[in-house]
Design a protein around this motif. Structure first.
Motif, PDB file in Angstrom:
ATOM      1  N   ASP A 100      -8.268   5.231  -1.366  1.00 41.36           N
ATOM      2  CA  ASP A 100      -8.574   5.701  -2.714  1.00 41.36           C
ATOM      3  C   ASP A 100      -7.506   6.713  -3.113  1.00 41.36           C
ATOM      4  O   ASP A 100      -6.693   7.148  -2.293  1.00 41.36           O
ATOM      5  N   ARG A 101      -7.505   7.095  -4.380  1.00 44.36           N
ATOM      6  CA  ARG A 101      -6.470   7.985  -4.886  1.00 44.36           C
ATOM      7  C   ARG A 101      -6.526   9.369  -4.234  1.00 44.36           C
ATOM      8  O   ARG A 101      -5.486   9.984  -3.965  1.00 44.36           O
ATOM      9  N   ALA A 102      -7.727   9.855  -3.956  1.00 45.75           N
ATOM     10  CA  ALA A 102      -7.862  11.184  -3.349  1.00 45.75           C
ATOM     11  C   ALA A 102      -7.248  11.200  -1.942  1.00 45.75           C
ATOM     12  O   ALA A 102      -6.599  12.174  -1.549  1.00 45.75           O
ATOM     13  N   THR A 103      -7.458  10.120  -1.182  1.00 47.34           N
ATOM     14  CA  THR A 103      -6.869  10.028   0.158  1.00 47.34           C
ATOM     15  C   THR A 103      -5.349  10.025   0.075  1.00 47.34           C
ATOM     16  O   THR A 103      -4.669  10.713   0.838  1.00 47.34           O
ATOM     17  N   TRP A 104      -4.822   9.245  -0.861  1.00 47.87           N
ATOM     18  CA  TRP A 104      -3.367   9.209  -1.040  1.00 47.87           C
ATOM     19  C   TRP A 104      -2.831  10.593  -1.398  1.00 47.87           C
ATOM     20  O   TRP A 104      -1.800  11.021  -0.858  1.00 47.87           O
ATOM     21  N   GLN A 105      -3.502  11.313  -2.273  1.00 49.69           N
ATOM     22  CA  GLN A 105      -3.038  12.639  -2.673  1.00 49.69           C
ATOM     23  C   GLN A 105      -3.010  13.604  -1.498  1.00 49.69           C
ATOM     24  O   GLN A 105      -2.084  14.411  -1.367  1.00 49.69           O
ATOM     25  N   ARG A 106      -4.002  13.497  -0.616  1.00 42.49           N
ATOM     26  CA  ARG A 106      -4.012  14.358   0.579  1.00 42.49           C
ATOM     27  C   ARG A 106      -2.852  13.993   1.503  1.00 42.49           C
ATOM     28  O   ARG A 106      -2.175  14.875   2.047  1.00 42.49           O
ATOM     29  N   GLN A 107      -2.625  12.694   1.699  1.00 38.76           N
ATOM     30  CA  GLN A 107      -1.519  12.252   2.552  1.00 38.76           C
ATOM     31  C   GLN A 107      -0.176  12.694   1.969  1.00 38.76           C
ATOM     32  O   GLN A 107       0.714  13.149   2.698  1.00 38.76           O
ATOM     33  N   LEU A 108      -0.032  12.561   0.661  1.00 43.50           N
ATOM     34  CA  LEU A 108       1.219  12.929   0.009  1.00 43.50           C
ATOM     35  C   LEU A 108       1.493  14.424   0.159  1.00 43.50           C
ATOM     36  O   LEU A 108       2.639  14.837   0.391  1.00 43.50           O
ATOM     37  N   LYS A 109       0.462  15.219   0.055  1.00 41.99           N
ATOM     38  CA  LYS A 109       0.631  16.664   0.160  1.00 41.99           C
ATOM     39  C   LYS A 109       1.062  17.078   1.568  1.00 41.99           C
ATOM     40  O   LYS A 109       1.853  18.016   1.741  1.00 41.99           O
ATOM     41  N   ARG A 110       0.575  16.369   2.579  1.00 42.00           N
ATOM     42  CA  ARG A 110       0.902  16.708   3.967  1.00 42.00           C
ATOM     43  C   ARG A 110       2.248  16.158   4.417  1.00 42.00           C
ATOM     44  O   ARG A 110       2.901  16.744   5.282  1.00 42.00           O
ATOM     45  N   ALA A 111       2.648  15.023   3.866  1.00 44.06           N
ATOM     46  CA  ALA A 111       3.821  14.312   4.376  1.00 44.06           C
ATOM     47  C   ALA A 111       5.122  15.050   4.038  1.00 44.06           C
ATOM     48  O   ALA A 111       5.318  15.467   2.896  1.00 44.06           O
ATOM     49  N   PRO A 112       6.041  15.183   5.006  1.00 45.78           N
ATOM     50  CA  PRO A 112       7.330  15.815   4.723  1.00 45.78           C
ATOM     51  C   PRO A 112       8.315  14.868   4.041  1.00 45.78           C
ATOM     52  O   PRO A 112       9.364  15.304   3.582  1.00 45.78           O
ATOM     53  N   THR A 113       7.979  13.563   4.003  1.00 49.87           N
ATOM     54  CA  THR A 113       8.868  12.597   3.374  1.00 49.87           C
ATOM     55  C   THR A 113       8.077  11.639   2.493  1.00 49.87           C
ATOM     56  O   THR A 113       6.885  11.408   2.719  1.00 49.87           O
ATOM     57  N   ARG A 114       8.771  11.092   1.482  1.00 42.96           N
ATOM     58  CA  ARG A 114       8.148  10.158   0.553  1.00 42.96           C
ATOM     59  C   ARG A 114       8.999   8.896   0.443  1.00 42.96           C
ATOM     60  O   ARG A 114      10.230   8.982   0.342  1.00 42.96           O
ATOM     61  N   VAL A 115       8.350   7.761   0.445  1.00 41.58           N
ATOM     62  CA  VAL A 115       9.016   6.475   0.259  1.00 41.58           C
ATOM     63  C   VAL A 115       8.800   6.007  -1.176  1.00 41.58           C
ATOM     64  O   VAL A 115       7.679   6.021  -1.674  1.00 41.58           O
ATOM     65  N   GLN A 116       9.891   5.615  -1.813  1.00 38.55           N
ATOM     66  CA  GLN A 116       9.809   5.080  -3.174  1.00 38.55           C
ATOM     67  C   GLN A 116      10.714   3.857  -3.267  1.00 38.55           C
ATOM     68  O   GLN A 116      11.826   3.861  -2.741  1.00 38.55           O
ATOM     69  N   TRP A 117      10.218   2.813  -3.912  1.00 34.96           N
ATOM     70  CA  TRP A 117      10.991   1.567  -4.066  1.00 34.96           C
ATOM     71  C   TRP A 117      11.358   1.396  -5.535  1.00 34.96           C
ATOM     72  O   TRP A 117      10.500   1.325  -6.395  1.00 34.96           O
ATOM     73  N   ASP A 118      12.660   1.332  -5.812  1.00 31.75           N
ATOM     74  CA  ASP A 118      13.146   1.187  -7.175  1.00 31.75           C
ATOM     75  C   ASP A 118      14.068  -0.024  -7.268  1.00 31.75           C
ATOM     76  O   ASP A 118      14.721  -0.395  -6.279  1.00 31.75           O
ATOM     77  N   PRO A 119      14.155  -0.647  -8.446  1.00 29.89           N
ATOM     78  CA  PRO A 119      14.996  -1.844  -8.566  1.00 29.89           C
ATOM     79  C   PRO A 119      16.441  -1.593  -8.139  1.00 29.89           C
ATOM     80  O   PRO A 119      17.057  -0.611  -8.567  1.00 29.89           O
ATOM     81  N   GLU A 120      16.936  -2.455  -7.265  1.00 25.45           N
ATOM     82  CA  GLU A 120      18.350  -2.409  -6.906  1.00 25.45           C
ATOM     83  C   GLU A 120      19.183  -2.708  -8.153  1.00 25.45           C
ATOM     84  O   GLU A 120      18.671  -3.244  -9.138  1.00 25.45           O
ATOM     85  N   ARG A 121      20.456  -2.357  -8.126  1.00 24.59           N
ATOM     86  CA  ARG A 121      21.340  -2.514  -9.285  1.00 24.59           C
ATOM     87  C   ARG A 121      22.552  -3.376  -8.942  1.00 24.59           C
ATOM     88  O   ARG A 121      23.022  -3.372  -7.799  1.00 24.59           O
ATOM     89  N   ASP A 122      23.047  -4.094  -9.968  1.00 24.21           N
ATOM     90  CA  ASP A 122      24.276  -4.854  -9.786  1.00 24.21           C
ATOM     91  C   ASP A 122      25.455  -4.010 -10.267  1.00 24.21           C
ATOM     92  O   ASP A 122      25.295  -2.826 -10.595  1.00 24.21           O
ATOM     93  N   LEU A 123      26.647  -4.605 -10.327  1.00 24.01           N
ATOM     94  CA  LEU A 123      27.832  -3.840 -10.707  1.00 24.01           C
ATOM     95  C   LEU A 123      27.754  -3.289 -12.126  1.00 24.01           C
ATOM     96  O   LEU A 123      28.398  -2.286 -12.446  1.00 24.01           O
ATOM     97  N   HIS A 124      26.985  -3.944 -12.975  1.00 25.04           N
ATOM     98  CA  HIS A 124      26.787  -3.431 -14.334  1.00 25.04           C
ATOM     99  C   HIS A 124      25.618  -2.443 -14.397  1.00 25.04           C
ATOM    100  O   HIS A 124      25.241  -2.006 -15.485  1.00 25.04           O
TER     101      HIS A 124
END
Length: 214
Positions: A100-124
């Motif tokens: 649930d969202r509350a569990t995620w918020q607790r994990q996020l607050k404790r974690a020293p690192t965060r993983v985020q996935w964003d669209p890769e980019r081409d040469l343009h």
């Protein structure tokens, strides 16, 4: 997010991986000169590292954005990188991964690192159909990154400008040849945070110059 949409592509050796960041010259140039981040680099703030060179170019505008004029290639230990992955939490709530969202918020607050996935980019710098890793480091992780994991720091601002000039001039073949060689990063499943599968590491190919020109 489907598994095949996520890839960790990077320049790496048996013991190190290269990540990218961009800073003002006041931070970047001393870091290159000394091979480590200066005291002015705030170790108590979150910092984001990117294994993808072109995603870094998208973020810093080829080194043209204010405060991001010096583009750094930071070689760090794979042990440190994988420590960061093991201790990470997803940067956003994901249904089916977190109870649930509350569990995620607790994990996020404790974690020293965060993983985020964003669209890769081409040469343009246009989005591609898969996502690349961004890794946010704070607290213990930021301090370890700056003072323990960093092996070398190179200034790749001239390379960034050269590639950008070639792209702007339409010479995509030459620009492609200058790109850092990035390959699938062999992450062990146990190195990844709960709920983040290894993703698709079958290849790190980019569109051909002909496809980009179409």
């Amino acid at each position: 997010m489907e598994e095949q949409q996520r890839r960790i592509c990077a320049a790496h050796s048996e013991s190190t991986i290269t990540v990218y960041q961009a800073y003002s010259p006041e931070i970047g140039l001393p870091a290159v000169r000394d091979g480590r981040f200066p005291a002015a680099w705030k170790r108590d703030r979150m910092t984001w590292i990117k294994p993808s060179f072109l995603w870094m170019m998208y973020r810093c505008g080829w080194g043209s954005k204010e405060g991001q004029e010096t583009v750094l290639a930071v070689e760090i230990t794979r042990d440190g990188f994988e420590w960061a992955l093991r201790h990470a939490c997803l940067s956003s709530y994901t249904h089916g991964v977190h109870p649930d969202r509350a569990t995620w918020q607790r994990q996020l607050k404790r974690a020293p690192t965060r993983v985020q996935w964003d669209p890769e980019r081409d040469l343009h710098l246009r989005p591609m159909p898969y996502r690349s890793l961004q890794l946010g480091l704070s607290g213990e992780a930021a301090r370890r990154y700056a003072d323990e994991w960093t092996v070398s720091i190179r200034d790749v601002t001239p390379l960034s400008r050269e590639i950008h000039a070639l792209v702007s001039g339409g010479d995509l073949d030459s620009a492609t040849r200058l790109l850092p060689q990035e390959h699938p990063y062999p992450v062990a499943t146990k190195s990844l945070p709960y709920g983040v599968p290894p993703g698709d590491h079958r290849g790190c190919s980019r569109p051909s110059a002909a496809a980009l020109s179409a």
